[in-house]
Design a protein around this motif. Structure first.
Motif, mmCIF file in Angstrom:
data_model
loop_
_atom_site.group_PDB
_atom_site.id
_atom_site.type_symbol
_atom_site.label_atom_id
_atom_site.label_comp_id
_atom_site.label_asym_id
_atom_site.label_seq_id
_atom_site.Cartn_x
_atom_site.Cartn_y
_atom_site.Cartn_z
ATOM 1 N N SER A 81 27.238 34.326 34.316
ATOM 2 C CA SER A 81 27.881 33.614 35.423
ATOM 3 C C SER A 81 26.878 33.177 36.472
ATOM 4 O O SER A 81 27.040 32.125 37.103
ATOM 5 C CB SER A 81 28.949 34.500 36.076
ATOM 6 N N ASP A 114 32.283 42.722 34.494
ATOM 7 C CA ASP A 114 33.181 41.707 33.942
ATOM 8 C C ASP A 114 32.400 40.414 33.800
ATOM 9 O O ASP A 114 31.233 40.313 34.198
ATOM 10 C CB ASP A 114 34.423 41.516 34.820
ATOM 11 N N ALA A 115 33.067 39.406 33.263
ATOM 12 C CA ALA A 115 32.383 38.148 32.956
ATOM 13 C C ALA A 115 31.973 37.385 34.207
ATOM 14 O O ALA A 115 31.061 36.566 34.159
ATOM 15 C CB ALA A 115 33.285 37.276 32.088
ATOM 16 N N THR A 126 40.917 36.738 21.240
ATOM 17 C CA THR A 126 40.217 35.767 22.083
ATOM 18 C C THR A 126 39.799 36.443 23.382
ATOM 19 O O THR A 126 40.055 37.622 23.598
ATOM 20 C CB THR A 126 41.140 34.578 22.403
ATOM 21 N N SER A 127 39.160 35.680 24.236
ATOM 22 C CA SER A 127 38.820 36.149 25.589
ATOM 23 C C SER A 127 39.529 35.230 26.574
ATOM 24 O O SER A 127 38.949 34.244 27.059
ATOM 25 C CB SER A 127 37.308 36.136 25.824
ATOM 26 N N THR A 143 41.239 33.340 29.723
ATOM 27 C CA THR A 143 40.849 33.116 31.109
ATOM 28 C C THR A 143 42.099 32.853 31.941
ATOM 29 O O THR A 143 42.913 31.991 31.580
ATOM 30 C CB THR A 143 39.890 31.921 31.224
ATOM 31 N N TYR A 199 39.351 34.286 36.075
ATOM 32 C CA TYR A 199 38.844 35.568 35.593
ATOM 33 C C TYR A 199 39.015 35.645 34.077
ATOM 34 O O TYR A 199 40.108 35.415 33.549
ATOM 35 C CB TYR A 199 39.597 36.709 36.272
ATOM 36 N N GLN A 200 37.933 35.965 33.401
ATOM 37 C CA GLN A 200 37.971 36.064 31.943
ATOM 38 C C GLN A 200 38.075 37.523 31.522
ATOM 39 O O GLN A 200 37.326 38.380 31.995
ATOM 40 C CB GLN A 200 36.714 35.441 31.332
ATOM 41 N N TRP A 223 37.564 40.024 28.578
ATOM 42 C CA TRP A 223 36.831 40.072 27.318
ATOM 43 C C TRP A 223 37.717 40.597 26.197
ATOM 44 O O TRP A 223 38.531 41.517 26.391
ATOM 45 C CB TRP A 223 35.597 40.949 27.457
#
Length: 685
Positions: free
Chosen positions: A73, A99-100, A223-224, A226, A232-233, A235
């Motif tokens: 990110s 987190d992502a 899947t991931s 969003t 917010y993704q 995981w």
């Protein structure tokens, strides 16, 4: 998923050596803050001390000197960010990130003696895996909220609408079920058989819904996904880690819903004999008491604030909004009786039928109003919350953008020894340097501002460029906004300015008081170059802009309101389903209940009039009560948050929407009832 996130954060947190035991350290670890846009970054300076030491989680190796590993990110946050801290060595893996969206950089500084200026004892570490999450990665998580507050938001914005949907679903096709149960009572069936019949007719539908929900969650784990508003993704491996508990959760939901369905209809009607008796419909008073109790708790929470106050407000609001539809059924019964009385006095069969139908079936109005009234309350609360967070954020953004990046404060360790390289990289004509004023005390420190004459002119109109230290009032006849910020407000300096001169900066005194003010006319691109030069030449640099800290905090709060929107999507979907299911049930009940009137009249106007009086008008009354309750809860929330505002037009639009929904349902019910009346035939005579 939250547990997996905490586990990753624990695994990467450094374990400092015991006090004074630096010989056992295997690495150095030092965090400094940085920013990109309106978000904070944790910049972690690291260096391996013993060969073979495992690197921090998420890294496949230690960064070499002058290299940096960045979170994905952070790489995409702004152009050129990957070159800010040194040579880009790669991205941090998922096992090293909370987190992502997290912004983190692991940097091994190019300077050989960098860590000689790092005196913090906890910068000597003997490994990783510290459960203390308060001392590390502070910059990137300084505005985080606790999981308890997220749970409160879910309770208010998602669980409450889902409860309204369950309320409507449990009472769907209630007339058919009640006739079946009446037959069981006439045959003398015990309560156990009654419960088995209720469970038997509901378990298939409930099981279908639970299995469908589990299938959707299982598919999402591949899947991931969003989230739409926060971005917010989640995981996929976090979702898959939660799958083993999904069957147990599904079973618990299934059992709870079956029990709720059984308990809702398990009670037998009281009978005092075998002869037919006229049933007295007495509305219980506990919903009114529960409603008032909820409002009282919400009012208490709005006065006490803090965590307990917020919890009290949420709990009280939930209770009040849940009890409101039940209270609406009492209001429906009263309205129905008054309506029937007025209809009898006027000789109006429409109002007689509508009033008696409403008095006999007040739960119908409760089911239809549940989704609409709860939705109105939630929309009002959400609107107030949004203004509480986005209002200050807009003010902070305006102030922040007004100054732009024209003046940048830069601080670091041991500036006297490192200033030359940074000054050369940025350009001497852009540098103002502040240093401890010689002869001032440590208790009341003052500063000297030095720089080239060209740099000093940016602060205001000067009588002459001073080659020896002079007070600012003797040097400047008029200050620019930038000069007022530095010389009067003191936002970007560590102490008041005592003197100004175009001379050599002092090199003695408290090193914590040293810093740079960099003139920047190139906007964000210039700011990026200043930061890159700072990380290349200085030791643990920190940059700041006027109003930046306020802007970062306000922007973080505004971003947190987007979680409200994501969670509210679930609630609105549940309310929409509840409204549709309630309306469909009303159509069927209306058609069956009014069928015998076909012997009297079969025109649509007659049935539409009945539906208008027993649905549309009472729903409008309940909607007005709901709007008042929503306004009251919104006012309590404003008091709780000490800010924000409530939109009166939004409340009026909500009330109009409830009234229009009642009119649409009345027209549809009238049409359905009229169509069924033509084909109605008596059965069971």
């Amino acid at each position: 998923m939250h547990d997996d996130r905490n586990a990753r954060m624990t695994a990467r947190n450094p374990v400092p050596v015991a006090q004074g035991d630096t010989d056992s350290a295997v690495a150095r670890w030092w965090e400094r803050p940085d920013t990109v846009g309106d978000r904070s970054i944790s910049v972690i300076f690291v260096r391996e001390m013993r060969p073979g030491t495992p690197p921090p989680p998420g890294l496949d190796r230690w960064p070499k000197r002058g290299e940096a590993f960045l979170s994905p990110s952070l790489v995409t946050a702004a152009p050129g960010t990957e070159r800010r801290y040194g040579s880009f060595a790669g991205t941090i893996g998922q096992d090293g990130l909370a987190d992502a969206a997290e912004l983190v950089a692991y940097v091994n500084p190019a300077q050989t003696g960098f860590f000689r200026q790092v005196f913090e004892p906890n910068s000597y570490v003997r490994g990783f895996g510290n459960p203390n999450q308060q001392m590390f990665f502070v910059s990137s998580h300084q505005f985080d909220r606790g999981i308890a507050e997220l749970d409160l938001l879910i309770l208010l914005m998602a669980a409450l609408p889902c409860a309204a949907l369950i309320l409507v679903a449990v009472r769907s096709r209630a007339d058919t079920r009640d006739r079946r149960l009446a037959l069981l009572d006439a045959l003398g069936a015990p309560t156990r058989v009654r419960a088995l019949v209720l469970a038997g007719e509901s378990w298939k539908a409930i099981a279908t819904g639970v299995v469908a929900a589990c299938a959707v969650v299982s598919a999402l784990s591949l899947t991931s996904p969003t989230l739409p508003f926060t971005g917010y993704q989640v995981w996929s491996h976090d979702l898959r880690a939660a799958l083993p508990s999904l069957p147990v959760l599904g079973l618990e939901v299934f059992v709870c819903l079956v029990l709720l369905t059984v308990l809702a209809a398990i009670r037998r009607p009281r009978r005092t004999g075998t002869r037919p008796t006229r049933q007295r419909n007495r509305t219980p008073r506990w919903p009114h008491a529960l409603f008032l109790l909820g409002l009282a708790v919400a009012a208490w929470g709005s006065e006490h604030r803090q965590v307990e106050g917020r919890f009290g407000f949420v709990a009280g609001s939930v209770v009040a909004l849940i009890a409101l539809p039940y209270s609406a059924s009492h209001l429906a019964r009263v309205l129905g009786r008054r309506l029937a009385e007025r209809g009898g006095a006027k000789g109006d069969p429409v109002r007689i039928v509508a009033g008696r139908w409403l008095a006999a079936r007040p739960a119908t109005l409760a089911r239809l109003s549940a989704a609409l009234v709860v939705g109105l309350g939630l929309v009002t609360i959400g609107q107030v919350l949004t203004t509480q967070f986005t209002g200050p954020a807009a003010e902070a953004r305006d102030r922040y953008q007004a100054s732009g990046a024209a003046l940048v404060q830069v601080r670091s360790r041991d500036i006297p020894a490192t200033a030359a390289g940074f000054t050369t990289a940025v350009g001497p004509e852009k540098i103002l340097r502040y240093s401890p004023e010689p002869g001032t005390s440590a208790e009341e420190p003052k500063l000297r501002l030095t720089g080239a004459c060209e740099s000093l002119r940016a602060l205001g109109q000067m009588t002459s460029c001073p080659s020896t230290p002079k007070s600012a009032k003797d040097v400047f006849t008029q200050l620019t906004p930038m000069g007022a910020n530095v010389l009067q407000d003191g936002d970007l300096v560590s102490a008041p300015i005592a003197s100004v001169c175009a001379c050599q900066a002092p090199s003695r005194g408290d090193k914590a008081l040293y810093g740079f003010l960099v003139l920047n006319s190139a906007g964000d691109a210039g700011l990026s170059r200043i930061k890159q030069a700072a990380y290349q030449h200085l030791i643990g640099p920190m940059t700041a802009l006027p109003g930046q800290s306020w802007y970062l905090g306000s922007a973080a709060q505004a971003a947190q309101t987007r979680w409200l929107l994501d969670i509210a999507l679930i609630g609105l979907a549940a309310l929409a389903a509840a409204g549709a299911l309630g309306a469909a049930g009303i159509f069927l009940e209306q058609a069956r209940a009014l069928g015998p009137l076909s012997a009297f009249r079969t025109d649509r106007r007659f049935y539409t009039g009945i539906a208008t009086w027993n649905l549309a008008i009472p729903l409008g009354v309940v909607g007005a009560v709901g709007a008042v309750v929503a306004a009251l809860l919104g006012g309590l929330l404003i008091n709780l948050g000490k800010g924000g505002w409530m939109s009166l037009p939004l409340l009026l639009v909500g009330l109009v929407a409830v009234t229009l929904a009642g009119a649409v349902v009345a027209l549809a019910c009238g049409a359905v009832a009229a169509r069924h009346a033509v084909a109605w035939r008596a059965q069971g005579d």
